[in-house]
Design an enzyme around this catalytic site. Structure first.
Site, PDB file in Angstrom:
ATOM      1  N   GLU A 121     -34.959 -30.657   8.992  1.00 48.20           N
ATOM      2  CA  GLU A 121     -35.017 -29.529   9.933  1.00 48.20           C
ATOM      3  C   GLU A 121     -34.664 -28.180   9.323  1.00 48.20           C
ATOM      4  O   GLU A 121     -35.426 -27.217   9.471  1.00 48.20           O
ATOM      5  CB  GLU A 121     -34.139 -29.806  11.164  1.00 48.20           C
ATOM      6  CG  GLU A 121     -34.706 -30.823  12.132  1.00 48.20           C
ATOM      7  CD  GLU A 121     -34.422 -32.263  11.752  1.00 48.20           C
ATOM      8  OE1 GLU A 121     -34.032 -32.511  10.586  1.00 48.20           O
ATOM      9  OE2 GLU A 121     -34.594 -33.147  12.601  1.00 48.20           O
TER      10      GLU A 121
HETATM   11  N1  ACO Z   1     -46.730 -34.900  11.725  1.00 46.39           N
HETATM   12  C1  ACO Z   1     -48.044 -35.091  11.853  1.00 46.39           C
HETATM   13  N2  ACO Z   1     -48.766 -35.845  11.021  1.00 46.39           N
HETATM   14  C2  ACO Z   1     -48.109 -36.480  10.031  1.00 46.39           C
HETATM   15  C3  ACO Z   1     -46.725 -36.351   9.852  1.00 46.39           C
HETATM   16  C4  ACO Z   1     -46.024 -35.532  10.766  1.00 46.39           C
HETATM   17  N3  ACO Z   1     -44.698 -35.382  10.716  1.00 46.39           N
HETATM   18  N4  ACO Z   1     -46.359 -37.088   8.782  1.00 46.39           N
HETATM   19  C5  ACO Z   1     -47.472 -37.655   8.307  1.00 46.39           C
HETATM   20  N5  ACO Z   1     -48.528 -37.290   9.059  1.00 46.39           N
HETATM   21  C6  ACO Z   1     -49.920 -37.688   8.872  1.00 46.39           C
HETATM   22  C7  ACO Z   1     -50.508 -37.024   7.623  1.00 46.39           C
HETATM   23  O1  ACO Z   1     -50.988 -35.726   7.926  1.00 46.39           O
HETATM   24  C8  ACO Z   1     -51.599 -38.004   7.270  1.00 46.39           C
HETATM   25  O2  ACO Z   1     -52.694 -37.767   8.113  1.00 46.39           O
HETATM   26  P1  ACO Z   1     -54.220 -37.928   7.521  1.00 46.39           P
HETATM   27  O3  ACO Z   1     -54.343 -39.389   7.198  1.00 46.39           O
HETATM   28  O4  ACO Z   1     -55.050 -37.496   8.679  1.00 46.39           O
HETATM   29  O5  ACO Z   1     -54.286 -37.046   6.330  1.00 46.39           O
HETATM   30  C9  ACO Z   1     -51.019 -39.350   7.663  1.00 46.39           C
HETATM   31  O6  ACO Z   1     -49.956 -39.062   8.590  1.00 46.39           O
HETATM   32  C10 ACO Z   1     -50.388 -40.098   6.498  1.00 46.39           C
HETATM   33  O7  ACO Z   1     -49.497 -39.219   5.846  1.00 46.39           O
HETATM   34  P2  ACO Z   1     -49.237 -39.267   4.262  1.00 46.39           P
HETATM   35  O8  ACO Z   1     -48.502 -38.030   3.889  1.00 46.39           O
HETATM   36  O9  ACO Z   1     -50.517 -39.544   3.553  1.00 46.39           O
HETATM   37  O10 ACO Z   1     -48.300 -40.559   4.192  1.00 46.39           O
HETATM   38  P3  ACO Z   1     -47.275 -40.972   3.064  1.00 46.39           P
HETATM   39  O11 ACO Z   1     -46.838 -42.341   3.412  1.00 46.39           O
HETATM   40  O12 ACO Z   1     -47.841 -40.733   1.709  1.00 46.39           O
HETATM   41  O13 ACO Z   1     -46.043 -39.953   3.219  1.00 46.39           O
HETATM   42  C11 ACO Z   1     -44.334 -38.811   4.459  1.00 46.39           C
HETATM   43  C12 ACO Z   1     -45.191 -40.074   4.300  1.00 46.39           C
HETATM   44  C13 ACO Z   1     -43.397 -38.646   3.256  1.00 46.39           C
HETATM   45  C14 ACO Z   1     -43.531 -39.023   5.727  1.00 46.39           C
HETATM   46  C15 ACO Z   1     -45.218 -37.546   4.545  1.00 46.39           C
HETATM   47  O14 ACO Z   1     -46.277 -37.801   5.446  1.00 46.39           O
HETATM   48  C16 ACO Z   1     -44.468 -36.320   5.034  1.00 46.39           C
HETATM   49  O15 ACO Z   1     -43.754 -35.675   4.257  1.00 46.39           O
HETATM   50  N6  ACO Z   1     -44.654 -35.979   6.323  1.00 46.39           N
HETATM   51  C17 ACO Z   1     -44.037 -34.796   6.928  1.00 46.39           C
HETATM   52  C18 ACO Z   1     -42.544 -35.005   7.151  1.00 46.39           C
HETATM   53  C19 ACO Z   1     -41.927 -33.820   7.874  1.00 46.39           C
HETATM   54  O16 ACO Z   1     -41.771 -32.745   7.324  1.00 46.39           O
HETATM   55  N7  ACO Z   1     -41.510 -34.030   9.137  1.00 46.39           N
HETATM   56  C20 ACO Z   1     -40.846 -33.039   9.953  1.00 46.39           C
HETATM   57  C21 ACO Z   1     -39.335 -33.301   9.922  1.00 46.39           C
HETATM   58  S1  ACO Z   1     -38.409 -32.122  10.854  1.00 46.39           S
HETATM   59  C22 ACO Z   1     -38.190 -32.811  12.424  1.00 46.39           C
HETATM   60  O17 ACO Z   1     -38.470 -33.952  12.638  1.00 46.39           O
HETATM   61  C23 ACO Z   1     -37.649 -31.937  13.552  1.00 46.39           C
END
Ligand code: ACO
Length: 270
Positions: free
Chosen positions: A160
């Site tokens: 966050e």
């Molecule tokens: N929101 C929306 N879509 C997401 C999110 C998310 N938080 N995380 C993953 N996805 C989607 C990706 O866009 C991807 O979609 P696509 O197949 O259409 O391209 C699919 O899920 C798979 O994601 P990858 O990144 O390819 O999966 P991987 O297993 O390699 O990585 C990880 C997983 C590390 C979680 C990565 O997806 C990531 O860093 N996601 C974002 C994490 C983030 O910043 N979350 C917000 C936290 S703050 C809070 O929660 C308030």
């Protein structure tokens, strides 16, 4: 679970990317949007709150798990885009709402937090079964549970602050309670990944097991928890939860009061 509630609730939960299974005293809550790594929206949190409201009284253990390779990637990042998530809006709309009525927005967050709060009820023991990533809201959901069982590929991250936000889904207190203020600060303000072994060393995981042993380990832990009398388990959890906020003298009195109720229940005539 059976009957009308089951059908209505299942449909509502499916829309929110959730699944609820009830098997006698064990409820399993599954984050079920693996194609987005179980990203969450307001609907997910309100769905979790609905589960808490609808949970049958004889449920004693609640397992929270994520489908697919990761427990949860946290909030759906489309919330940061003007288009937002269909039916859920965006942070741009949320900002408009907060500017109009800050108190109403704070209440809205409180309703989302309700999805996390019920997991601490004394009558249940909640277990997070975590594989892969548990990021942001995902980490906070794991922290909302009483116990965490981790696969060896599990990684926690409090993302966050790196996104300009604060963790607001009830995760800051358990994090500080478990790891202490300096370590909690370091974990949150660097937004770094905490791997499974470090999580165990810090007390953020009760146990770390190979990924293919995660379900069996959770099942064994569940069986062990169920072997203890429900009334004794509830009273003991209540005591332990209250301990940090009491003096030794107050805690001793609380122990005596709980024991009096136990002895009366077990051996009394009424
Ligand atoms: N929101 C929306 N879509 C997401 C999110 C998310 N938080 N995380 C993953 N996805 C989607 C990706 O866009 C991807 O979609 P696509 O197949 O259409 O391209 C699919 O899920 C798979 O994601 P990858 O990144 O390819 O999966 P991987 O297993 O390699 O990585 C990880 C997983 C590390 C979680 C990565 O997806 C990531 O860093 N996601 C974002 C994490 C983030 O910043 N979350 C917000 C936290 S703050 C809070 O929660 C308030």
């Amino acid at each position: 679970m059976s009957g009308e509630l089951s059908r209505d609730l299942s449909g509502e939960l499916a829309e929110a990317g959730l699944r609820l299974g009830i098997d006698g005293p064990v409820a399993t809550v599954t984050l079920a949007r693996p194609e987005r790594r179980n990203a969450m929206t307001g609907a997910t949190w309100f769905g979790l709150a609905r589960i808490g409201e609808a949970l049958p009284a004889d449920v004693r253990v609640v397992v929270v798990r994520g489908e697919g390779s990761s427990f949860s990637s946290g909030i759906d990042l489309r919330m940061f885009e003007p288009g937002g998530v269909t039916g859920q809006g965006s942070f741009f709309e949320a900002a408009e709402r907060a500017e109009r009525d800050d108190e109403a927005f704070v209440r809205w967050i409180g309703e989302a937090q309700a999805g996390f709060m019920w997991l601490r009820r004394p009558e249940i023991v909640s277990i997070a079964a975590v594989q892969g990533y548990a990021i942001g809201a995902g980490f906070q959901l794991a922290l909302a549970c009483d116990l965490r069982v981790l696969a060896d590929d599990a990684r926690f991250c409090m993302k966050e602050p790196a996104l300009g936000l604060v963790p607001d889904l009830t995760g800051t207190k358990p994090l500080v309670d478990i790891v202490g203020l300096p370590r909690a600060l370091e974990i949150c303000l660097t937004a770094r990944m905490v791997g499974a072994d470090e999580a165990r060393e810090l007390g953020l995981a009760e146990v770390v097991v190979p990924g293919d042993k995660l379900d069996a380990t959770v099942a064994d832990l569940t069986a062990a928890l169920l072997a203890v009398d429900h009334g004794a388990a509830t009273a003991t959890k209540r005591l332990l939860q209250g301990a940090p906020g009491r003096t030794l003298q107050e805690q001793a009195q609380a122990e005596a009061r709980e024991q009096s109720a136990r002895i009366t229940t077990m051996f009394g005539k009424r």
